[in-house]
Design a protein around this motif. Structure first.
Motif, PDB file in Angstrom:
ATOM      1  N   GLY A   1       0.807  -1.198   0.000  1.00  0.00           N
ATOM      2  CA  GLY A   1       0.000   0.000   0.000  1.00  0.00           C
ATOM      3  C   GLY A   1       0.843   1.252   0.000  1.00  0.00           C
ATOM      4  O   GLY A   1       2.075   1.207   0.075  1.00  0.00           O
ATOM      5  N   PRO A   2       0.212   2.394  -0.063  1.00  0.00           N
ATOM      6  CA  PRO A   2       0.958   3.659  -0.151  1.00  0.00           C
ATOM      7  C   PRO A   2       1.812   3.944   1.074  1.00  0.00           C
ATOM      8  O   PRO A   2       2.757   4.725   0.999  1.00  0.00           O
ATOM      9  CB  PRO A   2      -0.149   4.703  -0.314  1.00  0.00           C
ATOM     10  CG  PRO A   2      -1.388   4.052   0.196  1.00  0.00           C
ATOM     11  CD  PRO A   2      -1.239   2.600  -0.093  1.00  0.00           C
ATOM     12  N   TYR A   3       1.487   3.327   2.223  1.00  0.00           N
ATOM     13  CA  TYR A   3       2.228   3.604   3.462  1.00  0.00           C
ATOM     14  C   TYR A   3       2.878   2.353   4.048  1.00  0.00           C
ATOM     15  O   TYR A   3       3.375   2.380   5.173  1.00  0.00           O
ATOM     16  CB  TYR A   3       1.293   4.209   4.513  1.00  0.00           C
ATOM     17  CG  TYR A   3       0.409   5.306   3.997  1.00  0.00           C
ATOM     18  CD1 TYR A   3       0.938   6.381   3.291  1.00  0.00           C
ATOM     19  CD2 TYR A   3      -0.969   5.268   4.205  1.00  0.00           C
ATOM     20  CE1 TYR A   3       0.111   7.385   2.802  1.00  0.00           C
ATOM     21  CE2 TYR A   3      -1.795   6.269   3.727  1.00  0.00           C
ATOM     22  CZ  TYR A   3      -1.254   7.321   3.022  1.00  0.00           C
ATOM     23  OH  TYR A   3      -2.066   8.309   2.543  1.00  0.00           O
ATOM     24  N   LEU A   4       2.811   1.229   3.308  1.00  0.00           N
ATOM     25  CA  LEU A   4       3.345  -0.061   3.764  1.00  0.00           C
ATOM     26  C   LEU A   4       2.566  -0.631   4.950  1.00  0.00           C
ATOM     27  O   LEU A   4       3.053  -1.518   5.649  1.00  0.00           O
ATOM     28  CB  LEU A   4       4.840   0.048   4.128  1.00  0.00           C
ATOM     29  CG  LEU A   4       5.762   0.510   3.000  1.00  0.00           C
ATOM     30  CD1 LEU A   4       7.209   0.538   3.486  1.00  0.00           C
ATOM     31  CD2 LEU A   4       5.627  -0.380   1.770  1.00  0.00           C
ATOM     32  N   ALA A   5       1.353  -0.154   5.148  1.00  0.00           N
ATOM     33  CA  ALA A   5       0.544  -0.641   6.266  1.00  0.00           C
ATOM     34  C   ALA A   5      -0.047  -2.023   6.004  1.00  0.00           C
ATOM     35  O   ALA A   5      -0.572  -2.645   6.929  1.00  0.00           O
ATOM     36  CB  ALA A   5      -0.576   0.355   6.578  1.00  0.00           C
ATOM     37  N   THR A   6       0.016  -2.501   4.771  1.00  0.00           N
ATOM     38  CA  THR A   6      -0.443  -3.859   4.453  1.00  0.00           C
ATOM     39  C   THR A   6       0.717  -4.700   3.916  1.00  0.00           C
ATOM     40  O   THR A   6       0.507  -5.669   3.172  1.00  0.00           O
ATOM     41  CB  THR A   6      -1.591  -3.819   3.423  1.00  0.00           C
ATOM     42  OG1 THR A   6      -1.188  -3.025   2.298  1.00  0.00           O
ATOM     43  CG2 THR A   6      -2.845  -3.223   4.026  1.00  0.00           C
ATOM     44  N   LYS A   7       1.916  -4.351   4.297  1.00  0.00           N
ATOM     45  CA  LYS A   7       3.116  -5.035   3.787  1.00  0.00           C
ATOM     46  C   LYS A   7       3.041  -6.546   4.062  1.00  0.00           C
ATOM     47  O   LYS A   7       2.792  -6.982   5.180  1.00  0.00           O
ATOM     48  CB  LYS A   7       4.367  -4.456   4.443  1.00  0.00           C
ATOM     49  CG  LYS A   7       5.676  -5.017   3.890  1.00  0.00           C
ATOM     50  CD  LYS A   7       6.881  -4.335   4.527  1.00  0.00           C
ATOM     51  CE  LYS A   7       8.176  -4.902   3.970  1.00  0.00           C
ATOM     52  NZ  LYS A   7       9.368  -4.234   4.573  1.00  0.00           N
ATOM     53  N   GLY A   8       3.250  -7.313   3.017  1.00  0.00           N
ATOM     54  CA  GLY A   8       3.272  -8.774   3.128  1.00  0.00           C
ATOM     55  C   GLY A   8       1.915  -9.441   3.119  1.00  0.00           C
ATOM     56  O   GLY A   8       1.823 -10.665   2.926  1.00  0.00           O
ATOM     57  N   LEU A   9       0.844  -8.686   3.307  1.00  0.00           N
ATOM     58  CA  LEU A   9      -0.477  -9.309   3.444  1.00  0.00           C
ATOM     59  C   LEU A   9      -1.052  -9.829   2.124  1.00  0.00           C
ATOM     60  O   LEU A   9      -1.664 -10.901   2.107  1.00  0.00           O
ATOM     61  CB  LEU A   9      -1.454  -8.330   4.097  1.00  0.00           C
ATOM     62  CG  LEU A   9      -1.061  -7.834   5.498  1.00  0.00           C
ATOM     63  CD1 LEU A   9      -2.149  -6.918   6.061  1.00  0.00           C
ATOM     64  CD2 LEU A   9      -0.814  -9.008   6.438  1.00  0.00           C
ATOM     65  N   PRO A  10      -0.885  -9.119   1.000  1.00  0.00           N
ATOM     66  CA  PRO A  10      -1.447  -9.655  -0.251  1.00  0.00           C
ATOM     67  C   PRO A  10      -0.889 -11.023  -0.615  1.00  0.00           C
ATOM     68  O   PRO A  10      -1.627 -11.891  -1.095  1.00  0.00           O
ATOM     69  CB  PRO A  10      -1.054  -8.594  -1.288  1.00  0.00           C
ATOM     70  CG  PRO A  10      -0.883  -7.334  -0.509  1.00  0.00           C
ATOM     71  CD  PRO A  10      -0.304  -7.774   0.808  1.00  0.00           C
TER      72      PRO A  10
END
Length: 725
Positions: free
Chosen positions: A431-440
């Motif tokens: 995401g734009p802020y890395l708040a969902t990093k690794g989740l997809p």
């Protein structure tokens, strides 16, 4: 002149044409059921008008007289577990859904006993429209807001087009859970000009959702004709933009509607593509009440007479008689049966005082019941042990933004009903802020990138939450919530209470990031706290440390109410200590002491906590002792006045510090409540520190000038301590 090549759109658009052969192919019992339902709805609606004219119904009554065939034909092709959503004009849909839910195909209304549930739901609907406690929404919804999920009435909506994204979300839930059920979304011709209509249909088309959109085109949105409001003559062509087949059908013919819906339902099962139906129909009366539209001059008596000649009841009855499916005596028998049902429903709600009807006193909602169900009863927290990070061993370093992705991933791992959606949440490595990093990568198909359509995807998430899923919605910048204001505030924030308090839960978590200090300007820098606090259905949490974020997010996800998580960009890269085990809960409504003192109580939240702590430390050198509190929970129903009171009754002085401008501040409302609760302890006025009352400029230097500084905070605390305010 340029060379122009003619292009053609690939659009599957058909019209239903009914013949006598179609009637002969139908189950005679189902045709009798349909006629029974037509009579039931018409008799019910006429009774409503009678009660309204007797001043026994408070609020508007939007009858569907003339439009009964759309609802009856639709329900004849639905399965009991399919859901429907409607508009302010939905009595016909509610009654038809209730009847079809309890009547199987072999049921013959002329020879079989009427299912007592048909009587019960007629009673319940009338009670609701009359505002009584035994109504489907405890009388809170009235004529326009109906909800009975147990029979598949997901909810009707008084905002034109407002229910379409919610129905789309319910269809998303059906696909997500692989139930095989479909959802039908009813709306009028006025709704096709609403942004919510277009955003929702685009999502349904892109994501292949199992939904049928049924446009009840009765030609008028109040008094504005379709020719005035739409740029196209045939409204069904709107479906072409969203990749879905369309059917045009005579909505005055119940069998035509049945065949159209059956065709669409079969198409969904075969292709997973949503479908669109334009049902051309007509309402006999004006928008509400029993006065014809011609009395207002926007349509003619001749037009009304032409449509009256196509009345669905008279023509469907005549057709069944001509085909010898029923005879005239049986036709009258059906009318007598529905008259008895409606008479019993009226008796259920009213007493006779001589010849005058009166609403039964014991059915009127009590003043004490008004607040019931505004929020969950919190039983979802039974057995949960709340723990502050200060009481745990915290020796693992983690950035604030890493805490967001880590705890979100933890919930996705342990609960398959959790999904994440928003703009770009699955792109750019988190995401734009890395708040969902690794989740997809870890959870394919559950981190969903949406179009830029905040109303569409927040409404979809609301419908999914009502249907049992647990969405985590990211709004990229808080200002964008205003684009989706109807879905966020009129829908997600109100529906639990509006639908009676116990019909629906709304386990909906929204995350958003304050960008003050980033140079994004006046339309990307809002603090959403004050806006969301205007709506009592929302819980607002504002963590300032990684450890607090984890514990509060866990509580937000456990909650059955909508929760806003307010994040500040300045915290994202800040590192803090967290426990190894992320499964701890911080109690919603519990503030945190961030500095101990005895002279002045300072209340703050979000980014200002850092400045207040620094100011408190610096003021110690001046002999001023600051008792500073990070509120953490900011919804006004949940403010921790116990902790505030304990501090204030010692210090006798208070300063409230916010970064937001005064016009977008909650401090004044908190200050009012503090003076109301603790007036006897006030030694000086409650002081406020806020940002400059202007939209945030892009210029670095101008933006800095709008933000409160440590010096501003210290100066206000000094004055409060000296009683010089």
């Amino acid at each position: 002149m340029p060379n122009l090549k003619e292009l053609k759109i690939d659009f599957d658009w058909k019209q239903v044409v009914v013949t006598d052969a179609d009637y002969k192919e139908q189950s005679p019992n189902q045709l009798k059921q349909m006629l029974f339902q037509l009579y039931l709805i018409r008799t019910f609606e006429n009774k409503l008008l009678e009660l309204k004219n007797a001043d026994l119904i408070h609020g508007p009554v939007h009858t569907s007289i003339g439009q009964e065939g759309v609802a009856v034909g639709t329900m004849a092709s639905l399965c009991p577990n399919d859901g429907i959503s409607g508009t302010h004009r939905a009595h016909h849909q509610y009654l038809a859904k209730a009847c079809s839910f309890f009547m199987n195909e072999g049921y013959d209304p002329l020879s079989d006993k009427i299912d007592e549930n048909v009587q019960d739901y007629s009673n319940i609907l009338l009670a609701e429209i009359m505002g009584l406690s035994l109504g489907c929404c405890s009388g809170r919804g009235g004529s326009m807001h109906l909800c009975s999920p147990e029979i598949g009435v997901l909810g009707t909506n008084a905002i034109v087009g407002g229910g379409i994204p919610l129905a789309t979300g319910s269809a998303f839930a059906e696909k997500y859970k692989k139930t095989g059920n479909i959802v039908v979304s009813f709306f009028g011709d006025g709704a096709i000009n609403q942004g919510a209509f277009h955003e929702a249909l685009n999502l349904a088309g892109a994501w292949k959702l199992p939904i049928i959109y049924i446009l009840e085109n009765n030609l008028y949105a109040v008094a504005t004709g379709v020719a005035e409001s739409a740029a196209v003559k045939e409204l069904a062509v709107r479906a072409a933009s969203y990749g879905m087949p369309a059917i045009t059908v005579d909505g005055m013919d119940p069998l035509a509607m049945k065949l159209a819906v059956q065709h669409c339902a079969d198409g969904i099962q075969k292709t997973s593509t949503p479908h669109f139906i334009e049902a051309k129909t007509y309402r006999d009366y004006h928008h509400a009440g029993d006065i014809p539209g011609s009395a207002f001059g926007y349509r003619t008596k001749e037009e009304e007479a032409q449509w009256k000649a196509r009345d669905p009841l008279e023509n469907f009855s005549a057709k069944l008689i001509s085909l010898k499916i029923i005879n005239e005596a049986q036709d009258q028998q059906l009318k007598t049966m529905v008259n008895e049902i409606i008479a019993k429903a009226e008796t259920y709600c009213c007493d006779l005082d001589g010849e005058k009807k009166q609403i039964k006193e014991n059915l009127k909602p009590t003043a004490e019941s008004v607040t019931f169900g505004l929020r969950s009863d919190k039983t979802e927290f039974d057995g949960i042990e709340f723990t502050e990070p200060t009481a745990m061993k915290c020796d693992k370093k983690m950035k604030f933004v890493e805490a967001i992705s880590s705890v979100t991933g933890r919930w996705m791992k342990k609960d398959p009903d959790v999904f994440v959606l928003g703009e770009e949440v699955g792109h750019m490595k988190g995401g734009p802020y890395l708040a969902t990093k690794g989740l997809p990568k870890r959870f394919p198909g559950r981190v969903l990138d949406t179009p830029i359509s905040e109303a569409g995807f927040t409404g979809l998430a609301g419908g999914a939450a009502m249907s049992g899923l647990k969405p985590v919605v990211e709004i990229m910048f808080p200002d964008f919530a205003l684009v989706a204001a109807d879905q966020i505030f009129n829908q997600v924030g109100k529906l639990r209470h509006m639908y009676g308090g116990d019909n629906v839960d709304m386990p909906f978590v929204m995350r958003t990031r304050i960008a003050v200090g980033c140079g994004y300007g006046g339309q990307h820098s809002m603090d959403p706290t004050a806006l969301f606090s205007l709506f009592s259905g929302w819980t607002i949490l504002s963590p300032t440390t990684a450890a607090d974020y984890i514990g509060l997010f866990n509580s937000a996800m456990q909650s059955k109410d909508p929760v806003l998580m307010v994040e500040h960009y300045a915290h994202y890269d800040k590192e803090g200590l967290v426990p190894d085990n992320l499964d701890y809960f911080i109690e919603i409504g519990k503030a945190a002491k961030i500095h101990n003192g005895s002279d002045v109580t300072v209340l703050t939240y979000s980014y200002m906590t850092d400045l207040v702590k620094q100011a408190a430390i610096e003021l110690e050198a001046e002999g001023i002792s600051v008792d500073a509190i990070d509120l953490r929970t900011l919804s006004l129903n949940d403010i921790d006045y116990e902790t505030i009171g304990e501090s204030f009754m010692r210090t006798l002085n208070m300063v409230i510090v916010e970064q937001s401008p005064a016009s977008n501040s909650i401090g004044a409302r908190i200050g009012y409540e503090c003076q109301r609760r603790f007036f006897d302890y006030l030694d000086s006025p409650i002081a406020m520190v806020t940002g400059a009352d202007v939209p945030t400029p892009v210029s670095k230097w101008a933006e800095l000038a709008t933000m409160p500084t440590i010096d501003d905070i210290k100066d206000s605390i000094r004055k409060s301590n000296a009683r010089q305010l």
